[in-house]
Design an enzyme around this catalytic site. Sequence first.
Site, PDB file in Angstrom:
ATOM      1  N   LYS A  59      11.738   9.846  13.700  1.00 36.39           N
ATOM      2  CA  LYS A  59      10.679   8.831  13.785  1.00 36.39           C
ATOM      3  C   LYS A  59      11.094   7.545  13.048  1.00 36.39           C
ATOM      4  O   LYS A  59      10.911   6.431  13.552  1.00 36.39           O
ATOM      5  CB  LYS A  59       9.382   9.379  13.187  1.00 36.39           C
ATOM      6  N   LYS A  67       7.173   0.403   6.085  1.00 38.04           N
ATOM      7  CA  LYS A  67       7.407   1.713   5.456  1.00 38.04           C
ATOM      8  C   LYS A  67       8.408   2.548   6.269  1.00 38.04           C
ATOM      9  O   LYS A  67       9.329   3.155   5.727  1.00 38.04           O
ATOM     10  CB  LYS A  67       6.049   2.412   5.318  1.00 38.04           C
TER      11      LYS A  67
HETATM   12  P1  NDP Z   1      -4.571   3.777   9.509  1.00 32.98           P
HETATM   13  O1  NDP Z   1      -4.326   2.883   8.359  1.00 32.98           O
HETATM   14  O2  NDP Z   1      -5.309   3.257  10.695  1.00 32.98           O
HETATM   15  O3  NDP Z   1      -5.358   5.106   9.044  1.00 32.98           O
HETATM   16  C1  NDP Z   1      -4.977   5.788   7.911  1.00 32.98           C
HETATM   17  C2  NDP Z   1      -5.857   7.008   7.716  1.00 32.98           C
HETATM   18  O4  NDP Z   1      -5.429   7.691   6.541  1.00 32.98           O
HETATM   19  C3  NDP Z   1      -7.337   6.675   7.496  1.00 32.98           C
HETATM   20  O5  NDP Z   1      -8.109   7.742   7.985  1.00 32.98           O
HETATM   21  C4  NDP Z   1      -7.428   6.591   5.980  1.00 32.98           C
HETATM   22  O6  NDP Z   1      -8.723   6.863   5.494  1.00 32.98           O
HETATM   23  C5  NDP Z   1      -6.506   7.716   5.605  1.00 32.98           C
HETATM   24  N1  NDP Z   1      -5.942   7.568   4.267  1.00 32.98           N
HETATM   25  C6  NDP Z   1      -5.197   6.543   3.797  1.00 32.98           C
HETATM   26  N2  NDP Z   1      -4.788   6.796   2.553  1.00 32.98           N
HETATM   27  C7  NDP Z   1      -5.304   8.012   2.216  1.00 32.98           C
HETATM   28  C8  NDP Z   1      -5.263   8.802   1.051  1.00 32.98           C
HETATM   29  N3  NDP Z   1      -4.563   8.408  -0.037  1.00 32.98           N
HETATM   30  N4  NDP Z   1      -5.902   9.988   1.049  1.00 32.98           N
HETATM   31  C9  NDP Z   1      -6.622  10.389   2.129  1.00 32.98           C
HETATM   32  N5  NDP Z   1      -6.713   9.676   3.263  1.00 32.98           N
HETATM   33  C10 NDP Z   1      -6.046   8.500   3.306  1.00 32.98           C
HETATM   34  O7  NDP Z   1      -3.132   4.331   9.924  1.00 32.98           O
HETATM   35  P2  NDP Z   1      -2.616   4.783  11.372  1.00 32.98           P
HETATM   36  O8  NDP Z   1      -3.553   5.760  11.957  1.00 32.98           O
HETATM   37  O9  NDP Z   1      -2.192   3.582  12.126  1.00 32.98           O
HETATM   38  O10 NDP Z   1      -1.263   5.522  10.917  1.00 32.98           O
HETATM   39  C11 NDP Z   1      -1.266   6.857  10.420  1.00 32.98           C
HETATM   40  C12 NDP Z   1       0.172   7.359  10.515  1.00 32.98           C
HETATM   41  O11 NDP Z   1       0.582   7.354  11.888  1.00 32.98           O
HETATM   42  C13 NDP Z   1       1.156   6.460   9.737  1.00 32.98           C
HETATM   43  O12 NDP Z   1       2.139   7.229   9.123  1.00 32.98           O
HETATM   44  C14 NDP Z   1       1.739   5.570  10.838  1.00 32.98           C
HETATM   45  O13 NDP Z   1       3.023   5.096  10.501  1.00 32.98           O
HETATM   46  C15 NDP Z   1       1.741   6.532  12.020  1.00 32.98           C
HETATM   47  N6  NDP Z   1       1.723   5.922  13.352  1.00 32.98           N
HETATM   48  C16 NDP Z   1       0.852   4.909  13.682  1.00 32.98           C
HETATM   49  C17 NDP Z   1       0.869   4.349  14.945  1.00 32.98           C
HETATM   50  C18 NDP Z   1      -0.064   3.259  15.364  1.00 32.98           C
HETATM   51  O14 NDP Z   1       0.113   2.712  16.480  1.00 32.98           O
HETATM   52  N7  NDP Z   1      -1.081   2.901  14.577  1.00 32.98           N
HETATM   53  C19 NDP Z   1       1.830   4.815  15.960  1.00 32.98           C
HETATM   54  C20 NDP Z   1       2.632   5.935  15.542  1.00 32.98           C
HETATM   55  C21 NDP Z   1       2.597   6.429  14.289  1.00 32.98           C
HETATM   56  P3  NDP Z   1      -9.842   5.722   5.297  1.00 32.98           P
HETATM   57  O15 NDP Z   1     -10.603   5.688   6.595  1.00 32.98           O
HETATM   58  O16 NDP Z   1     -10.625   6.187   4.158  1.00 32.98           O
HETATM   59  O17 NDP Z   1      -9.104   4.430   5.025  1.00 32.98           O
END
Ligand code: NDP
Length: 297
Positions: free
Chosen positions: A173, A242
Amino acid sequence: MLNVAYLGLGAIGRPMAARLAPAGNVRLTVWNRTTGRAAAFAAKHAVEQASSAAEAVRDADIVITCFPVSADVATLLDGTDGVAAAMRPGSILLDCTSGDPATSRAMAETLGARRITYLDAPVSGGVAGAESGRLTVMIGGDIDAFERVQPVLAHCAAKVVHCGAVGSGAAVKAMNNALLAIHIWSTGEALVALSKAGISSAVALDVINASSGRSNASMNLFPERVLTRAFPRTFRVALLDKDVRIAADLAEQLDVVTPMIQLASQLFDSAHQLLGEEADHVEAVKLVEQIGAQEIM
Ligand code: NDP
């Protein structure tokens, strides 16, 4: 029927969980750090909302996590919330976070002592792929557990690949996203130069996309997001920064000389700092335009 707990309803987690909610072979429980998001999701999709992460995982056969970085997952497992302690022996943690291989291996070891199997399972395909159930999932870890998660991933993914030992999904990834970053930045440079030469970017992309310089960036991201100036926010530049850093660090740890990946990491680190936490990854092109003193036209 499989009991599935989904932790982390962000840009990717929310649409993935939404595809599991109506699945006939899944009983879904959700948890999110910001409680209101989980409440809204549970109400909309008629699934159970757990009051804590530990409660969410207690009866789960498969726990899915999708947080920004591996450290978020590790902290939740080991922290006061006691998620690892609450998980059932024999269950699987399917970690869809785009994480780092070393932390993935450390979590696998800790969970293994409790007879819980850890799989690193980052996804690609973006929000659109998550919504349509057409994600690609790259998995590292035990092959039997890989087989056991297939009936769940079938609702979310068009392609599921076993990449090797724990950490190999995260490694693939990170390198995929290093290529994405390089394609975005280099396509931006090419189109800034061509724009300055008075050549239409729509014309240039028409040629490039029928030629050997094409990529997902040139074929989809630039026509849909840059030429339209829409720049929708679907994948934060903070997260791509990241990912490229994980790729650069991995290459360094392996003593592989990777000047392109190291430079991409520096450029996206700057983009992250200048554009902030909420900017989309494609907005890095705005910096290429600033540096070149030319908007892509
Ligand atoms: P977001 O920032 O949209 O969502 C992050 C999620 O994680 C939220 O539910 C947030 O909760 C939660 N979160 C963040 N920090 C913590 C913590 N310390 N403890 C508990 N919960 C936490 O991220 P994405 O969904 O975009 O990305 C998630 C993963 O998927 C990442 O690793 C990213 O690199 C990967 N990814 C993303 C893509 C994209 O197109 N967006 C595509 C492919 C991979 P809260 O609602 O409280 O903030």
